[in-house]
Design a protein around this motif. Structure first.
Motif, mmCIF file in Angstrom:
data_model
loop_
_atom_site.group_PDB
_atom_site.id
_atom_site.type_symbol
_atom_site.label_atom_id
_atom_site.label_comp_id
_atom_site.label_asym_id
_atom_site.label_seq_id
_atom_site.Cartn_x
_atom_site.Cartn_y
_atom_site.Cartn_z
ATOM 1 N N SER A 446 104.529 -2.660 48.502
ATOM 2 C CA SER A 446 105.476 -3.682 48.049
ATOM 3 C C SER A 446 104.711 -4.710 47.224
ATOM 4 C CB SER A 446 106.148 -4.378 49.246
ATOM 5 O OG SER A 446 106.843 -3.445 50.046
ATOM 6 N N PHE A 447 105.159 -4.959 46.004
ATOM 7 C CA PHE A 447 104.433 -5.839 45.092
ATOM 8 C C PHE A 447 104.734 -7.301 45.389
ATOM 9 C CE2 PHE A 447 104.207 -1.808 43.106
ATOM 10 C CZ PHE A 447 103.043 -1.814 42.342
ATOM 11 N N ILE A 448 103.682 -8.106 45.487
ATOM 12 C CA ILE A 448 103.808 -9.551 45.667
ATOM 13 C C ILE A 448 103.523 -10.265 44.345
ATOM 14 C CG2 ILE A 448 102.932 -11.568 46.901
ATOM 15 C CD1 ILE A 448 102.172 -9.657 49.200
ATOM 16 N N LYS A 449 102.401 -9.938 43.723
ATOM 17 C CA LYS A 449 102.035 -10.479 42.419
ATOM 18 C C LYS A 449 101.432 -9.354 41.579
ATOM 19 C CE LYS A 449 102.954 -14.923 43.058
ATOM 20 N NZ LYS A 449 103.906 -15.702 42.216
ATOM 21 N N GLY A 450 101.570 -9.466 40.258
ATOM 22 C CA GLY A 450 100.993 -8.468 39.370
ATOM 23 C C GLY A 450 102.033 -7.512 38.830
ATOM 24 N N THR A 451 101.679 -6.795 37.785
ATOM 25 C CA THR A 451 102.595 -5.849 37.156
ATOM 26 C C THR A 451 102.974 -4.751 38.143
ATOM 27 O OG1 THR A 451 101.624 -6.242 34.981
ATOM 28 C CG2 THR A 451 102.859 -4.189 35.278
ATOM 29 N N PRO A 452 104.280 -4.549 38.397
ATOM 30 C CA PRO A 452 104.699 -3.511 39.345
ATOM 31 C C PRO A 452 104.632 -2.124 38.706
ATOM 32 C CG PRO A 452 106.622 -4.648 38.484
ATOM 33 C CD PRO A 452 105.424 -5.343 37.899
ATOM 34 N N GLY A 453 103.477 -1.508 38.819
ATOM 35 C CA GLY A 453 103.276 -0.181 38.260
ATOM 36 C C GLY A 453 102.024 0.433 38.831
ATOM 37 N N ILE A 454 101.967 1.762 38.868
ATOM 38 C CA ILE A 454 100.831 2.484 39.441
ATOM 39 C C ILE A 454 100.479 3.665 38.548
ATOM 40 C CG2 ILE A 454 100.026 3.853 41.406
ATOM 41 C CD1 ILE A 454 101.862 2.201 43.207
ATOM 42 N N TRP A 455 99.203 3.755 38.185
ATOM 43 C CA TRP A 455 98.715 4.926 37.446
ATOM 44 C C TRP A 455 98.586 6.123 38.391
ATOM 45 C CZ3 TRP A 455 98.465 5.313 32.354
ATOM 46 C CH2 TRP A 455 98.313 4.162 31.576
ATOM 47 N N GLU A 456 97.984 5.886 39.551
ATOM 48 C CA GLU A 456 97.695 6.996 40.454
ATOM 49 C C GLU A 456 97.441 6.448 41.852
ATOM 50 O OE1 GLU A 456 97.640 11.176 40.504
ATOM 51 O OE2 GLU A 456 97.938 9.844 38.795
ATOM 52 N N VAL A 457 97.809 7.238 42.867
ATOM 53 C CA VAL A 457 97.453 6.928 44.253
ATOM 54 C C VAL A 457 96.735 8.126 44.851
ATOM 55 C CG1 VAL A 457 99.269 5.240 44.716
ATOM 56 C CG2 VAL A 457 99.726 7.662 45.090
ATOM 57 N N LYS A 458 95.763 7.855 45.718
ATOM 58 C CA LYS A 458 95.039 8.908 46.422
ATOM 59 C C LYS A 458 95.039 8.575 47.902
ATOM 60 C CE LYS A 458 91.867 9.567 42.528
ATOM 61 N NZ LYS A 458 90.428 9.509 42.114
ATOM 62 N N VAL A 459 95.387 9.557 48.706
ATOM 63 C CA VAL A 459 95.434 9.387 50.162
ATOM 64 C C VAL A 459 94.331 10.243 50.772
ATOM 65 C CG1 VAL A 459 96.824 9.591 52.245
ATOM 66 C CG2 VAL A 459 97.924 9.047 50.055
ATOM 67 N N TYR A 460 93.539 9.642 51.662
ATOM 68 C CA TYR A 460 92.466 10.370 52.330
ATOM 69 C C TYR A 460 92.686 10.365 53.835
ATOM 70 C CZ TYR A 460 90.160 9.480 47.848
ATOM 71 O OH TYR A 460 89.840 9.402 46.504
#
Length: 460
Positions: A446-460
């Protein structure tokens, strides 16, 4: 970019894909350009212009240094200059050069080439020839001004150190000079005589097997391309033109446009050379960094670079790399409408950028999810398919140099949520790493501050 040409048929705001490591082009999950990459003590460092801030060349993002052990997984943390220099117009930094224990960088700041120094390749750098404040009596003196000597232009510097320890600098419009031993002043400027005329920027000078190579750009936008000259005499020439002097140009069949301002780097101890360049992206200052192999003929001439979507992959693969978890699908509170990219100089360019959730789990640094502009409570959620142990989440946000604050929650059923990470203060870095000890099927940002966008997510 290939990623921008994909046609995606999906349910609105929902997507499904099996993840993999993004090892192809572009190599870095951000809009950056004018890359200079160098390997120092087993780490690759990338110095570049931060794009994506709008207003074309009238504005750029803050200076940062990206670094990677394998040329695949890139990070940065914080800005690379002292605060007084951060708010300036910062373009096209050179490859960093180490001399007598200090690291020298030659960026274009406010239309002039300056010298910056640090004790680490990641900075913080401070400006030589004056203070770090760009106003008043303490304003630093440029090394080369915008209207440089002999018709040259004070942008796009690169420094080369020969085998005898002598340093040389090249810059836009074919400027070249010997750098004095102090590394902050130049000897007499000369103009490199090239086969092809017209405006030129992004020069690069390197040496291989006794031959000096001078690379220079031609044109711009989709028509950006690279040519070269060579000398067996000196870093300052005289230079000769090979018969086939264009080494990189648009490949319309592959949808790769405008290979421009970049560099050449070599893996130490090998004859493996790589050509780094910016790709047109979606026009203006919305570019990304690509890398492909640089090959030579037996006589030392350079073969035309084969531009690829696959890139070169990991150069120093980690022996005990963390294993990623498979992501079944992604959803978001909203998605920005797709953008039809407008050609500038080449009407064959047919490119559409999408912003659907799949883009953040597709193992491509060239695609991104972004929330709609009117989404004031933007969220992004991934589904692992079933409840799994999760130890870490890496999130590569859009416009990371502007900073982000966010909340991370997890759930096993998609109904009951518990907070497990994030931070409320704005941090300038990429990726944002959450170390976890949870069992979860769903993870929600959930975005609080900053541009709401994601290039990539990685889960380990």
């Amino acid at each position: 970019m290939r990623a921008l040409l994909w046609v995606i048929c999906l349910t609105l705001f929902t997507s499904t894909i099996a993840p993999a490591q993004p090892t192809g082009n572009p190599i870095i999950p951000d809009l950056i350009a004018d890359p200079s990459i160098v390997e120092i003590d087993g780490t690759f460092y990338c110095y570049a212009t931060t794009d994506g801030y709008g207003q074309g060349l009238a504005k750029s993002g803050p200076p940062v240094v990206w670094y990677s052990k394998d040329l695949v997984n890139w990070s940065f943390k914080g800005t690379s200059f002292f605060p007084a220099a951060v708010g300036q117009l910062y373009w096209a930094p050179s490859t960093v050069t180490k001399v007598k224990g200090k690291y020298y960088l030659y960026p274009t700041i406010n239309h002039d080439i300056h010298v910056a120094m640090a004790t680490s390749p990641t900075g913080p750098f401070h400006i030589a020839n004056g203070g770090d404040t760009f106003t008043g009596a303490d304003a630093p003196k440029p090394l080369v001004t915008d209207k440089g000597p002999k018709g040259t232009k004070g942008i796009d510097a690169e420094v080369f150190i020969d085998d005898d320890g002598k340093a040389y600098m090249v810059w836009a419009q074919r400027g070249a000079a010997r750098v004095n031993p102090d590394m902050i002043t130049l000897d007499t400027t000369v103009v490199v005589l090239t086969k092809r005329k017209g405006y030129s920027e992004g020069p690069f000078l390197f040496k291989r097997k006794g031959i000096y190579y001078y690379l220079y750009t031609l044109s711009g936008h989709e028509n950006y391309q690279y040519a070269y000259m060579f000398s067996k005499v000196s870093p300052l020439g005289p230079f000769e033109a090979p018969e086939n002097d264009i080494i990189a140009t648009t490949d319309r069949a592959k949808g790769i446009y405008g290979p421009g301002h970049g560099c050449v780097f070599n893996v130490k101890g090998t004859d493996n050379y790589y050509f780094t360049y910016l790709e047109f992206g979606r026009g203006s200052t919305n570019r990304q960094v690509w890398v492909d192999k640089l090959l030579f003929n037996e006589d030392g001439t350079i073969k035309p670079v084969e531009l690829t979507h696959t890139g070169v992959g990991p150069i120093h693969p980690a022996k005990n790399a963390l294993k990623t978890q498979a992501i079944k699908s992604a959803t978001a509170s909203s998605s920005l409408s797709e953008l039809k990219v407008k050609p500038i100089k080449d009407s064959t360019l047919n490119r559409t950028e999408t912003y659907v959730p799949q883009n953040a789990i597709d193992a491509s640094n060239g695609t991104r999810w972004m929330a709609a502009t009117n989404d004031s409570l933007a969220t992004f959620t991934i589904d692992l398919g079933s409840a799994k142990k999760v130890n870490r989440l890496d999130t590569y946000f859009v416009m990371p140099t502007a900073g982000h604050a966010y909340q991370l929650d997890y759930s096993t059923d998609g109904k009951t949520w518990k907070r497990c990470g994030g931070h409320t203060d704005i941090r300038i870095q990429s990726p944002h790493i959450d170390l976890l000890t949870i069992t979860a099927q769903y993870l929600r940002v959930s975005f609080i501050k900053g541009t709401p966008g994601i290039w990539e997510v990685k889960v380990y």
